[in-house]
Design a protein around this motif. Sequence first.
Motif, short mmCIF file in Angstrom:
data_model
loop_
_atom_site.label_atom_id
_atom_site.label_comp_id
_atom_site.label_asym_id
_atom_site.label_seq_id
_atom_site.Cartn_x
_atom_site.Cartn_y
_atom_site.Cartn_z
N ARG A 50 -6.74 54.69 16.82
CA ARG A 50 -6.05 53.72 16.13
C ARG A 50 -7.23 52.76 15.29
NH1 ARG A 50 -4.95 49.11 20.37
NH2 ARG A 50 -3.57 50.83 21.19
N TRP A 51 -6.56 52.59 14.14
CA TRP A 51 -7.55 52.06 12.91
C TRP A 51 -6.82 51.23 12.08
CZ3 TRP A 51 -12.65 52.05 12.83
CH2 TRP A 51 -13.30 51.64 11.34
N GLU A 99 -8.29 41.38 9.81
CA GLU A 99 -9.57 40.77 9.81
C GLU A 99 -10.33 40.74 11.08
OE1 GLU A 99 -10.23 37.48 7.18
OE2 GLU A 99 -8.68 38.19 5.74
N GLY A 100 -9.60 40.14 12.15
CA GLY A 100 -10.33 40.21 13.46
C GLY A 100 -10.81 41.56 13.92
N PHE A 101 -10.00 42.61 13.70
CA PHE A 101 -10.55 43.94 13.99
C PHE A 101 -11.67 44.59 13.16
CE2 PHE A 101 -10.49 48.39 12.40
CZ PHE A 101 -10.68 49.24 13.73
N TRP A 102 -11.60 44.10 11.81
CA TRP A 102 -12.53 44.50 10.93
C TRP A 102 -14.03 43.91 11.19
CZ3 TRP A 102 -13.78 48.16 7.80
CH2 TRP A 102 -14.90 47.92 6.70
N ASN A 103 -13.80 42.43 11.64
CA ASN A 103 -14.96 41.71 11.82
C ASN A 103 -15.71 42.18 13.06
OD1 ASN A 103 -14.75 40.37 9.28
ND2 ASN A 103 -13.65 38.72 10.31
N THR A 104 -14.96 42.41 14.05
CA THR A 104 -15.66 42.87 15.50
C THR A 104 -16.13 44.21 15.55
OG1 THR A 104 -13.65 43.20 16.21
CG2 THR A 104 -14.34 41.11 16.46
N THR A 105 -15.33 45.43 15.19
CA THR A 105 -15.81 46.47 15.21
C THR A 105 -15.69 47.45 14.15
OG1 THR A 105 -13.72 46.98 16.26
CG2 THR A 105 -15.46 46.45 17.89
N GLY A 106 -14.69 47.14 13.40
CA GLY A 106 -14.31 48.15 12.20
C GLY A 106 -15.07 48.17 11.21
N GLU A 107 -16.05 47.26 10.86
CA GLU A 107 -16.85 47.35 9.81
C GLU A 107 -18.00 47.96 10.05
OE1 GLU A 107 -19.04 44.19 6.46
OE2 GLU A 107 -18.47 43.38 8.50
N PHE A 142 -12.12 51.82 4.91
CA PHE A 142 -12.34 50.58 4.36
C PHE A 142 -10.97 49.71 3.90
CE2 PHE A 142 -16.28 52.12 4.30
CZ PHE A 142 -17.27 50.99 4.44
N PRO A 143 -10.97 48.48 4.19
CA PRO A 143 -9.58 47.56 3.61
C PRO A 143 -9.62 47.58 2.14
CG PRO A 143 -11.25 45.98 4.33
CD PRO A 143 -11.95 47.32 4.61
N LEU A 144 -8.31 47.02 1.67
CA LEU A 144 -8.29 47.20 0.19
C LEU A 144 -9.14 46.14 -0.59
CD1 LEU A 144 -6.59 48.18 -2.13
CD2 LEU A 144 -5.09 46.22 -1.63
N GLY A 162 -13.46 48.73 -3.64
CA GLY A 162 -14.28 49.21 -4.96
C GLY A 162 -15.81 49.14 -4.62
N TRP A 163 -16.07 48.33 -3.54
CA TRP A 163 -17.60 48.31 -3.32
C TRP A 163 -17.97 49.74 -2.59
CZ3 TRP A 163 -19.52 48.64 1.89
CH2 TRP A 163 -20.94 48.55 1.82
N ALA A 164 -16.89 49.85 -1.58
CA ALA A 164 -17.35 51.19 -0.59
C ALA A 164 -17.23 52.42 -1.50
CB ALA A 164 -16.33 51.03 0.65
N LEU A 165 -16.16 52.59 -2.17
CA LEU A 165 -16.00 53.88 -2.92
C LEU A 165 -16.97 54.08 -4.11
CD1 LEU A 165 -12.21 53.81 -3.39
CD2 LEU A 165 -13.31 55.23 -1.79
#
Length: 457
Positions: free
Chosen positions: A16-17, A22-30, A155-157, A161-164
């Motif tokens: 699952r991804w 934003e909650g998922f991204w800030n806690t573990t996703g990033e 990465f989220p939309l 730009g930064w990640a790619l």
Amino acid sequence: MTAPVPNRRSGRWIERWDPEDEGFWNTTGERIARRNLWFSVLSEHIGFSVWTLWSVLVLFMGPEYGLTPADKFLLTSLVTLVGAVVRVPYTFAVAVFGGRNWTVVSASLLLVPAVAAFVVMEPGTSFSTFLLVGLLTGIGGGNFASSMTNINAFFPLRKKGWALGLNAGGGNIGVPVIQLVALSVIGASGGPRVLLGIYIPLIVVAAVLAALFMDNLATVKNDTGAAKDAAKDAHTWIMAFLYTGTFGSFIGYSFAFGQVLTNQFGRTPLQAAYLTFVGPLLGSLVRPVGGRLADRYGGARITLWNYVGMAAATAVLVAAGMAKSLPLFVSVFVVLFMLSGLGNGSTFKMIPGIFQAKALAKGLEGEAAVAHGRRLSGAAMGLIGAVGALGGVGINLAFRQSFLAYGSGTGAFVAFLGFYAVCFVVTWAVYLRRPTGQVPATEAASESKAQLSYAEV
């Protein structure tokens, strides 16, 4: 909030991804995304170094190798061609094998051309053998496509730009790094096998680290329909054309710069090596800047004015070549490299934005729009990257023909100037010109019109 759920399958699969949460991204996703990004950059970096290996090996190949300047340009053209073609299957390999698994495989495959070049790199080897080994080396160009497709899914939309840009820039920097290593080897009176002996163990390190620290996303499914849909979309081919102007320039000039200096300005291989790495280095470093600027101001705007700069720099190069001014030629060539890198970042930021806008135009909302945009943009990136790399083939063939016809690269630069002008017009006409009475694609309700919609990307 959702958490990444590992699958029971072996091989570090995440079931699952949801990076848009934003909650998922800030806690573990990033944290997970960044870890995968760094090791993806390492593998892609080595891939770029192997792909551009012959841009420096030809500098070692003096008269005793029996190759003409035209032979060398043909050799580098074929290497670039293979790197472009393999980007298509490499893109879809991520969905078949998993991003982490394919990174391990693609990094390991680099041993084949590196070892082959180590074996044949000596005077007396036939030109056909060099061509064959050069063709093998081209597989290093495919690592970019699979790496970008993989990182695009992490990465989220709002961060793409930064990640790619960082992922691609870190890979692109493999070009100047191998040129710097070659400079050190030449300066120490070492031969080409010393250079290859340095990179062979680095390939092993990149593959092992990818196996230990990267992850597969089960949400990136094998979707042949995405490839077909992306290939049918006119925006895929428009962006491929624009990317030809930026990345095609970067990789084409990276292969050709040293040969232009030795053939047009009479520099020795060592003198050329002192100069060739600067442009690719700065062009690689500014690629994330191009992505960041595109995140803020819109990729189309940055791309448009970037082409103005590339055309202006090319016009100065024509004048510098005719005046035989080496300092002006080198300094402006470095500027052109930087602009190509900046444009690389801005054009690749446009791709997910375009398909997200088209999803909204279809009436999709929320996660459905995000999933649709991610699905098509990931598939389109491989096609766009492949066609863009073909621009490097065109640049090397243009230089080859220019040197055969005129004894210099001036004729080729005149052709490039015209091409950048066309890229400017296409960018403006498709992505920045809003026809009378037409609203942005994000507000449009229909895609049935034959004319492409305006997209603020």
